[in-house]
Design a protein around this motif. Structure first.
Motif, PDB file in Angstrom:
ATOM      1  N   ASP A   6     138.238  27.249  55.653  1.00 52.06           N
ATOM      2  CA  ASP A   6     138.056  27.689  54.423  1.00 52.06           C
ATOM      3  C   ASP A   6     138.354  26.540  53.448  1.00 52.06           C
ATOM      4  N   LEU A   7     137.894  26.770  52.183  1.00 47.95           N
ATOM      5  CA  LEU A   7     137.973  26.027  50.908  1.00 47.95           C
ATOM      6  C   LEU A   7     139.574  25.304  50.936  1.00 47.95           C
ATOM      7  N   LYS A   8     140.595  25.967  50.881  1.00 45.31           N
ATOM      8  CA  LYS A   8     141.651  25.625  50.646  1.00 45.31           C
ATOM      9  C   LYS A   8     142.218  24.646  51.771  1.00 45.31           C
ATOM     10  N   GLU A   9     141.670  25.143  52.938  1.00 51.57           N
ATOM     11  CA  GLU A   9     142.185  23.934  54.185  1.00 51.57           C
ATOM     12  C   GLU A   9     141.240  22.659  53.868  1.00 51.57           C
ATOM     13  N   ILE A  10     140.100  22.747  53.457  1.00 51.64           N
ATOM     14  CA  ILE A  10     139.444  21.314  52.951  1.00 51.64           C
ATOM     15  C   ILE A  10     140.062  20.702  51.821  1.00 51.64           C
ATOM     16  N   GLN A  11     140.562  21.540  50.714  1.00 54.18           N
ATOM     17  CA  GLN A  11     141.276  20.899  49.747  1.00 54.18           C
ATOM     18  C   GLN A  11     142.360  20.175  50.386  1.00 54.18           C
ATOM     19  N   ASN A  12     143.430  20.824  51.029  1.00 56.55           N
ATOM     20  CA  ASN A  12     144.561  20.269  51.619  1.00 56.55           C
ATOM     21  C   ASN A  12     144.312  18.971  52.299  1.00 56.55           C
TER      22      ASN A  12
ATOM     23  N   LYS B  76     137.459  11.923  60.386  1.00 51.72           N
ATOM     24  CA  LYS B  76     136.457  12.859  60.628  1.00 51.72           C
ATOM     25  C   LYS B  76     137.168  13.929  61.638  1.00 51.72           C
ATOM     26  N   LEU B  77     136.422  15.077  61.175  1.00 52.90           N
ATOM     27  CA  LEU B  77     136.931  16.261  61.631  1.00 52.90           C
ATOM     28  C   LEU B  77     135.962  17.158  62.041  1.00 52.90           C
ATOM     29  N   GLU B  78     135.809  17.831  63.426  1.00 53.81           N
ATOM     30  CA  GLU B  78     134.844  18.550  63.918  1.00 53.81           C
ATOM     31  C   GLU B  78     135.525  19.935  64.422  1.00 53.81           C
ATOM     32  N   THR B  79     135.134  21.101  63.789  1.00 53.49           N
ATOM     33  CA  THR B  79     135.637  22.132  64.465  1.00 53.49           C
ATOM     34  C   THR B  79     134.506  23.256  64.610  1.00 53.49           C
ATOM     35  N   GLY B  80     134.093  23.521  65.680  1.00 52.41           N
ATOM     36  CA  GLY B  80     132.866  24.560  65.944  1.00 52.41           C
ATOM     37  C   GLY B  80     131.600  23.891  65.232  1.00 52.41           C
ATOM     38  N   ASP B  81     130.937  24.443  64.297  1.00 50.71           N
ATOM     39  CA  ASP B  81     129.842  24.073  63.787  1.00 50.71           C
ATOM     40  C   ASP B  81     129.991  23.426  62.459  1.00 50.71           C
ATOM     41  N   ILE B  82     131.164  22.941  62.176  1.00 44.42           N
ATOM     42  CA  ILE B  82     131.725  22.338  60.793  1.00 44.42           C
ATOM     43  C   ILE B  82     132.010  20.883  61.357  1.00 44.42           C
TER      44      ILE B  82
ATOM     45  N   VAL C  93     134.908  20.366  46.492  1.00 41.98           N
ATOM     46  CA  VAL C  93     136.137  20.550  47.182  1.00 41.98           C
ATOM     47  C   VAL C  93     137.309  19.982  46.869  1.00 41.98           C
ATOM     48  N   ALA C  94     137.512  19.608  45.333  1.00 38.45           N
ATOM     49  CA  ALA C  94     138.710  18.866  44.848  1.00 38.45           C
ATOM     50  C   ALA C  94     139.724  19.910  44.960  1.00 38.45           C
ATOM     51  N   PRO C  95     140.749  19.556  44.754  1.00 39.03           N
ATOM     52  CA  PRO C  95     141.929  20.623  44.682  1.00 39.03           C
ATOM     53  C   PRO C  95     142.018  21.313  43.375  1.00 39.03           C
ATOM     54  N   VAL C  96     142.350  22.696  43.768  1.00 40.86           N
ATOM     55  CA  VAL C  96     142.233  23.580  42.514  1.00 40.86           C
ATOM     56  C   VAL C  96     143.418  23.549  41.780  1.00 40.86           C
ATOM     57  N   ALA C  97     144.486  23.243  42.013  1.00 39.08           N
ATOM     58  CA  ALA C  97     145.786  23.292  41.178  1.00 39.08           C
ATOM     59  C   ALA C  97     145.731  22.039  40.453  1.00 39.08           C
TER      60      ALA C  97
END
Length: 158
Positions: free
Chosen positions: A2-8, A22-28, A64-68
């Motif tokens: 999700d977006l939070k994980e990408i931001q972190n 580089k990160l590959e998980t499933g179809d992402i 995907v920039a940090p929200v806080a």
């Protein structure tokens, strides 16, 4: 993912000094590259789904920039804290056109309170306070474009 994980992940890569992840998980598939000058991340985010297309490489930083928003001490008056925009987008003071503003000048805020919304690529990102205090000044007009690291609010933390 999700977006939070990408931001972190982006925060971690930016602070770690690593040149590329580089990160590959499933179809992402996600690739984050940082430059040595300023450690600005360059993100490629691909999701292999028939309806979705790859996000262009130049734009995803806003998505995907940090929200806080990180508080930074203002140069002109050191007793106030400046809350800056964590992304490029459109600044909204209200959750919806027919709703009241999140905060006004004089409003008392607590850590985690929503101050505004920044819309980037049709994603509405709530900007939360990382400090408690009182809103002294709102530095951006409603529905105005904002840049990354642009001052949004002055807060008196006392």
């Amino acid at each position: 993912m999700d977006l939070k994980e990408i931001q972190n992940l982006i925060k971690f890569v930016s602070n770690s000094g690593v040149a590329e992840v580089k990160l590959e998980t499933g179809d992402i598939k996600i690739t984050i590259r940082t430059t040595l000058e300023g450690n600005t991340p360059d993100i490629t985010y691909l999701q292999q789904a028939p309806v979705q297309q790859a996000i262009p490489q130049a734009a995803p930083v806003a998505a995907v920039a940090p929200v806080a928003a990180a508080p930074v001490v203002a140069e002109e008056d050191s007793k106030y804290v400046t809350i800056k925009s964590p992304m490029i987008g459109t600044f909204y003071r209200k959750p919806a056109p027919d709703k009241a503003s999140f905060v006004e000048v004089g409003s008392t805020i607590g850590k985690g309170d929503v101050l505004c919304v920044v819309e980037a690529m049709k994603l509405f990102n709530e900007i939360e306070a990382e400090i408690s205090g009182k809103i002294v000044k709102i530095l951006v007009d409603d529905m105005s474009p904002v840049e990354f690291d642009q001052p949004l609010f002055l807060v008196d933390p006392s």
